[in-house]
Design a protein around this motif. Structure first.
Motif, short mmCIF file in Angstrom:
data_model
loop_
_atom_site.label_atom_id
_atom_site.label_comp_id
_atom_site.label_asym_id
_atom_site.label_seq_id
_atom_site.Cartn_x
_atom_site.Cartn_y
_atom_site.Cartn_z
N THR A 145 1.00 -1.00 -0.16
CA THR A 145 0.40 -0.13 -0.43
C THR A 145 0.87 1.49 0.36
O THR A 145 0.71 2.11 0.50
CB THR A 145 -1.15 0.06 1.13
OG1 THR A 145 -0.25 0.06 2.43
CG2 THR A 145 -1.84 -1.25 1.69
N ASP A 182 -0.96 4.48 -4.61
CA ASP A 182 -2.38 4.30 -4.55
C ASP A 182 -3.00 2.63 -5.17
O ASP A 182 -4.24 2.47 -5.33
CB ASP A 182 -2.86 5.30 -5.68
CG ASP A 182 -2.08 4.82 -7.16
OD1 ASP A 182 -1.07 4.32 -7.45
OD2 ASP A 182 -2.98 5.17 -7.80
N CYS A 184 -4.00 -0.43 -3.65
CA CYS A 184 -3.57 -1.46 -2.46
C CYS A 184 -3.68 -3.43 -2.93
O CYS A 184 -4.63 -4.14 -3.57
CB CYS A 184 -5.53 -1.31 -1.80
SG CYS A 184 -5.53 -2.74 -0.13
N SER A 197 -4.87 7.34 1.67
CA SER A 197 -5.07 6.25 2.54
C SER A 197 -6.00 6.43 3.24
O SER A 197 -6.59 4.80 3.54
CB SER A 197 -3.61 7.18 3.83
OG SER A 197 -4.24 8.60 4.10
N HIS A 227 -7.22 3.36 1.19
CA HIS A 227 -6.38 1.96 2.00
C HIS A 227 -7.22 1.40 2.99
O HIS A 227 -7.55 -0.10 2.97
CB HIS A 227 -5.09 2.13 2.46
CG HIS A 227 -4.30 1.96 0.83
ND1 HIS A 227 -4.09 1.55 -0.32
CD2 HIS A 227 -3.53 3.13 -0.03
CE1 HIS A 227 -3.26 1.49 -0.83
NE2 HIS A 227 -2.89 2.70 -0.32
N SER A 246 -0.32 6.74 3.51
CA SER A 246 -1.02 4.84 2.67
C SER A 246 0.38 3.77 3.49
O SER A 246 -0.18 2.71 3.80
CB SER A 246 -0.39 5.11 1.08
OG SER A 246 -0.89 5.92 0.51
#
Ligand code: KG4
Ligand code: ZN
Length: 332
Positions: free
Chosen positions: A8, A11, A13, A48, A51, A87
């Protein structure tokens, strides 16, 4: 050894499950491309927060895809850095919580080492034996452009790097200048595909005598070209830009490969998905060229699981004090 890898750093995941550093059992990517496209680039806070929403469902989906249970997982690996701190924190803390809850060992991995090890995944090998050392790896992503001599597993020496923009960053910025949207790499590749031979030529920064790169002058040259009263159409500029970047990346990689007696050349990172780079490197290289399939070039969790296997073999371990390291160093 069955490793679950979490990625992560930016951008995407990504969660992957890989056996023994090679056999891919699951590769789940919850992409945020559409979320960021409207802003023309990655917005760290948005990344973030997203995520947080997608990480656990992605882990569950990977377990289902691999048809495996927690009992069969031997190690949890996660990108510790470099990347966007917010992230990275989501992935690192998810990995720590899962390792604690499931009583599993934990290993933090360098994002770029993950990209390199995508070349050891079965889908990259395509039945061929694994890469032979020494090899020269060109790591080209949105944040990095590094030329690295890999003498053995985990043994790297950096030969060169970009002095300004990363190659992927240059693709993204030029795509924005051309009004082609985000992410720029695939957009430039798409419009350039229709151009046989670009009618314009753009400069190349050779930085003779070094293995370093520079792409900011090229970006400025594109801007000047577009400001001219007789500016060529976007697809011509895109094709000329792509040709210039690829020429420099390939030429400098092959000079380094020869100078260091490389048995093979490895391509890694999001820009390695570029079809012209893949083709020209293969055409011009006297030694075998390895390049993962495009979906394993861009960010994913399987490459992290793959790299972690080799790190673990070498004796590396992390514990619950593992922290996100946005500026984590790689080869020096
Ligand atoms: O490795 P990656 O997924 O994320 C980072 O670690 O940065 O690389 C993303 C970069 C972006 O700049 C994107 O525009 C570029 O890789 N990229 C491409 C292509 N696909 C992705 N660049 C050129 N051609 C492509 N087909
Ligand atoms: Zn990456």
């Amino acid at each position: 050894m069955r490793v679950l890898g979490i990625e992560t750093s930016c951008d995407e995941c990504g969660v992957g499950i890989v056996d023994d550093g090679g056999r891919v059992l699951a590769n789940v990517i919850a992409s945020q491309v559409e979320l960021h496209a409207r802003y023309g680039g990655v917005v760290p806070e948005v990344a973030s927060r997203q995520h947080l929403r997608t990480i656990l469902p992605a882990v569950e989906e990977a377990l289902a895809q691999a048809d495996t249970t927690w009992r069969e997982i031997d190690l949890i690996a996660v990108t510790a850095g470099p990347g966007l701190v917010g992230s990275l924190l989501v992935g690192v803390n998810a990995a720590k919580a899962l390792a604690y809850a499931r009583d599993l060992p934990l290993l933090g991995v360098h994002h770029l080492e993950g990209h390199v090890y995508a070349n050891w995944l079965d889908q990259a090998l395509g039945g061929e034996p694994p890469p032979r050392f020494p090899c020269v790896a060109l790591i080209v992503s949105g944040g990095h452009t590094d030329l690295v001599l890999m003498e053995d597993h985990g043994r790297y020496r950096r030969l060169g790097r970009t002095r300004d923009d990363a190659a992927g960053e240059a693709f993204d910025k030029v795509a924005r200048l051309l009004g082609l949207g985000f992410p720029g790499g695939p957009a430039i590749q798409r419009v350039a595909e229709g151009v046989q031979q670009p009618a314009v030529s753009l400069p190349r920064a050779w930085l003779q005598g070094t293995a370093d790169f520079s792409f900011s002058g090229l970006k400025t040259a594109v801007l000047r070209l577009l400001e001219a009263p007789d500016a060529p159409p976007a697809e011509q500029v895109a094709a000329a830009f792509q040709e210039s970047v690829v020429d420099v990346l390939v030429s400098k990689t092959l000079v380094a490969a020869e100078a260091h007696g490389a048995a093979e050349v490895l391509l890694a990172g999001g820009v390695a998905a570029n079809s012209l780079l893949r083709r020209v490197m293969r055409e011009r290289s006297p030694v075998p060229v390895r390049v993962p399939p495009p979906k394993l070039c861009t960010d994913n969790g399987t490459m992290i699981a793959g790299a972690a296997f080799y790190r673990w073999q070498a004796g590396d371990r992390s514990d619950l004090s593992l922290d996100a390291q946005p500026g984590m160093k790689f080869a020096s």
